[in-house]
Design a protein around this motif. Sequence first.
Motif, PDB file in Angstrom:
ATOM      1  N   GLU A 213       0.829  -1.211   0.000  1.00 16.40           N
ATOM      2  CA  GLU A 213       0.000   0.000   0.000  1.00 16.40           C
ATOM      3  C   GLU A 213       0.860   1.256   0.000  1.00 16.40           C
ATOM      4  O   GLU A 213       0.554   2.231  -0.689  1.00 16.40           O
ATOM      5  N   TYR A 214       1.937   1.246   0.767  1.00 11.18           N
ATOM      6  CA  TYR A 214       2.851   2.387   0.806  1.00 11.18           C
ATOM      7  C   TYR A 214       3.467   2.613  -0.581  1.00 11.18           C
ATOM      8  O   TYR A 214       3.519   3.738  -1.082  1.00 11.18           O
TER       9      TYR A 214
ATOM     10  N   ASP B 125       2.292   1.608  -3.490  1.00 10.29           N
ATOM     11  CA  ASP B 125       1.258   2.029  -4.441  1.00 10.29           C
ATOM     12  C   ASP B 125       0.889   3.496  -4.268  1.00 10.29           C
ATOM     13  O   ASP B 125       0.539   4.168  -5.233  1.00 10.29           O
ATOM     14  N   THR B 126       0.981   3.995  -3.053  1.00 12.05           N
ATOM     15  CA  THR B 126       0.656   5.395  -2.792  1.00 12.05           C
ATOM     16  C   THR B 126       1.794   6.326  -3.185  1.00 12.05           C
ATOM     17  O   THR B 126       1.585   7.362  -3.818  1.00 12.05           O
ATOM     18  N   ASN B 127       3.018   5.957  -2.834  1.00 12.33           N
ATOM     19  CA  ASN B 127       4.155   6.862  -2.991  1.00 12.33           C
ATOM     20  C   ASN B 127       4.994   6.632  -4.241  1.00 12.33           C
ATOM     21  O   ASN B 127       5.696   7.545  -4.690  1.00 12.33           O
TER      22      ASN B 127
ATOM     23  N   ASN C 105       3.911   4.945  -7.376  1.00 17.72           N
ATOM     24  CA  ASN C 105       3.066   4.342  -8.402  1.00 17.72           C
ATOM     25  C   ASN C 105       3.589   4.710  -9.791  1.00 17.72           C
ATOM     26  O   ASN C 105       4.561   5.451  -9.935  1.00 17.72           O
TER      27      ASN C 105
END
Length: 86
Positions: free
Chosen positions: A55-56, A58-60, A62
Amino acid sequence: MNVQKRWVAYCSGNTRDATEDDWNHFVLKVFFDWRQQQLALDTDAPKQAGKALTEYADTNYNFATFVDEADSYQELAQLELTRHKP
């Protein structure tokens, strides 16, 4: 190694016969290599593999961030125009 040399190596020297799928897989490989490097340098990133790290990332880190910020993406964009030339 620069992106052009990596592409030639990826194609085993035969860039003329590379397919669109070959190119897309190569671009994803370059992207994931870049993302792994960014995560390794990021002291705020979770250190263990798992959902939090995914998730980290994919957020930061991508694909849109890759396109906007990575030098290797700029090299890919330039190479795309001549990727079938030997």
